[in-house]
Motif scaffolding. Structure first.
Motif, PDB file in Angstrom:
ATOM      1  N   UNK A 124       0.808  -1.354  -0.053  1.00 49.44           N
ATOM      2  CA  UNK A 124       0.057  -0.053  -0.038  1.00 49.44           C
ATOM      3  C   UNK A 124       0.915   1.187   0.128  1.00 49.44           C
ATOM      4  N   UNK A 125       0.310   2.376  -0.305  1.00 43.38           N
ATOM      5  CA  UNK A 125       1.042   3.725  -0.128  1.00 43.38           C
ATOM      6  C   UNK A 125       1.617   3.984   1.209  1.00 43.38           C
ATOM      7  N   UNK A 126       0.901   3.264   2.118  1.00 42.17           N
ATOM      8  CA  UNK A 126       1.477   3.701   3.412  1.00 42.17           C
ATOM      9  C   UNK A 126       2.862   2.941   3.782  1.00 42.17           C
ATOM     10  N   UNK A 180       1.587   6.441  15.989  1.00 41.11           N
ATOM     11  CA  UNK A 180       1.797   8.153  15.491  1.00 41.11           C
ATOM     12  C   UNK A 180       1.762   8.299  14.035  1.00 41.11           C
ATOM     13  N   UNK A 181       2.615   7.336  13.411  1.00 38.38           N
ATOM     14  CA  UNK A 181       2.770   7.435  12.103  1.00 38.38           C
ATOM     15  C   UNK A 181       1.395   7.022  11.364  1.00 38.38           C
ATOM     16  N   UNK A 182       0.839   6.066  11.770  1.00 36.79           N
ATOM     17  CA  UNK A 182      -0.830   5.600  11.032  1.00 36.79           C
ATOM     18  C   UNK A 182      -1.806   6.914  11.446  1.00 36.79           C
ATOM     19  N   UNK A 183      -1.650   7.554  12.481  1.00 33.98           N
ATOM     20  CA  UNK A 183      -2.546   8.679  12.719  1.00 33.98           C
ATOM     21  C   UNK A 183      -2.228   9.661  11.768  1.00 33.98           C
ATOM     22  N   UNK A 184      -0.801  10.016  11.593  1.00 31.93           N
ATOM     23  CA  UNK A 184      -0.254  11.205  10.598  1.00 31.93           C
ATOM     24  C   UNK A 184      -0.644  10.786   9.164  1.00 31.93           C
ATOM     25  N   UNK A 185      -0.626   9.669   8.961  1.00 29.79           N
ATOM     26  CA  UNK A 185      -0.783   9.447   7.503  1.00 29.79           C
ATOM     27  C   UNK A 185      -2.429   8.956   7.213  1.00 29.79           C
ATOM     28  N   UNK A 186      -3.011   8.830   8.109  1.00 34.46           N
ATOM     29  CA  UNK A 186      -4.685   8.484   7.897  1.00 34.46           C
ATOM     30  C   UNK A 186      -4.806   7.179   7.479  1.00 34.46           C
ATOM     31  N   UNK A 187      -3.798   6.411   8.107  1.00 41.17           N
ATOM     32  CA  UNK A 187      -4.190   4.815   7.712  1.00 41.17           C
ATOM     33  C   UNK A 187      -4.731   4.185   8.973  1.00 41.17           C
ATOM     34  N   UNK A 188      -5.956   3.522   8.782  1.00 43.20           N
ATOM     35  CA  UNK A 188      -6.666   3.196   9.911  1.00 43.20           C
ATOM     36  C   UNK A 188      -6.620   1.591  10.330  1.00 43.20           C
ATOM     37  N   UNK A 189      -5.847   0.911   9.391  1.00 44.14           N
ATOM     38  CA  UNK A 189      -5.780  -0.697   9.845  1.00 44.14           C
ATOM     39  C   UNK A 189      -4.233  -0.968   9.645  1.00 44.14           C
TER      40      UNK A 189
END
Length: 278
Positions: free
Chosen positions: A70-72, A255-264
């Protein structure tokens, strides 16, 4: 995944969601069962660092066919394993069982936090316990009462719970109400369920609007936690929204998930969706 949500409220939740989606409900509700199992594996020092850098672990799972990144997840070097149950980046879902299936953490401890759980359900692995203690203290300082409602659940306990569902309703229906043995995050020690001090909306959809859930959703990343089964992401995670189910992945990853808007975790680490058992 919930410890003690009774059949009426869970079925109501299922009907509520299924009415709008036409999908089979795939809940993770697994009531606490009798204690069993003896811890047998140790957590390596590298996997217990709350501030470990959130670099993707795709190279550590070369034996498993790798999904398209994925992009993330793209461009991250390997750091932690997605399959080792002692890794904070472990992904357990309906396509990815624990290995070994009867894994039990060697470092289970009882965190110094408010709890309604007893026996093994009051335990977490030592890394998750320390992070939980810090988070519960911070919440209390903000006037929010966090309560540990369900922590570790052994393979034997999950087996007894799942089998009781199968005996009562058949396997197909049981799979909508209980995780199969060896497929539950609770068995890893990295996850636990929360409630609030007053017990309002325990293991019900309305818990998402309680101050406890609101605070954790906004602040959990500061301590390495994510809400593992977010709203409307059941086609990816395999489970409907559980605002009470928290999973430790480390401060920087959360924190990286939150910043990138990745939920799972499935999206973040490029592990692929798991809506049903493979």
């Amino acid at each position: 995944m919930c410890q003690d949500c009774g059949p009426p409220s869970r079925r109501s939740f299922a009907r509520f969601l299924a009415a709008g989606t036409g999908l089979t409900v795939l809940t993770a509700c697994t009531p606490e069962a009798p204690k069993a199992g003896t811890p047998s594996s140790a957590v390596p020092p590298a996997s217990t660092s709350p501030s470990a850098s959130p670099t993707a672990a795709r190279a550590t799972v070369a034996a498993r066919p790798a999904p398209s990144p994925t992009k993330a997840a793209a461009g991250k070097p390997s750091r932690f394993s997605l399959t080792d149950p002692t890794s904070p980046w472990l992904i357990v879902n309906k396509h990815r069982p624990l290995a070994p299936a009867d894994f039990a953490p060697a470092d289970l401890v009882r965190p110094a936090v408010a709890t309604t759980a007893s026996g093994e359900a009051a335990l977490l692995n030592s890394t998750t316990a320390a992070a939980a203690e810090a988070m519960f203290a911070a919440a209390a300082a903000d006037g929010v009462a966090l309560v540990l409602a369900s922590g570790y659940r052994s393979f034997a306990a999950q087996t007894a719970t799942y089998n009781s569902h199968v005996a009562a309703r058949g396997q197909a229906d049981a799979d909508t109400a209980s995780a199969r043995p060896g497929y539950s995050e609770h068995q890893t020690g990295w996850a636990f369920d929360i409630a609030d001090g007053g017990g309002a909306c325990g293991f019900q959809p309305c818990f998402a609007d309680q101050p406890t859930a609101v605070w954790v959703k906004a602040n959990g990343h500061r301590f390495g936690f994510v809400v593992r089964y977010p709203w409307m992401f059941h086609p990816i995670t395999g489970y409907y929204y559980e605002p009470w189910h928290l999973r430790y992945v480390g401060v920087e990853a959360a924190s990286d998930m939150l910043q990138k808007g990745v939920h799972t975790l499935e999206e973040y680490f490029g592990a692929g969706a798991a809506p049903g058992y493979a």
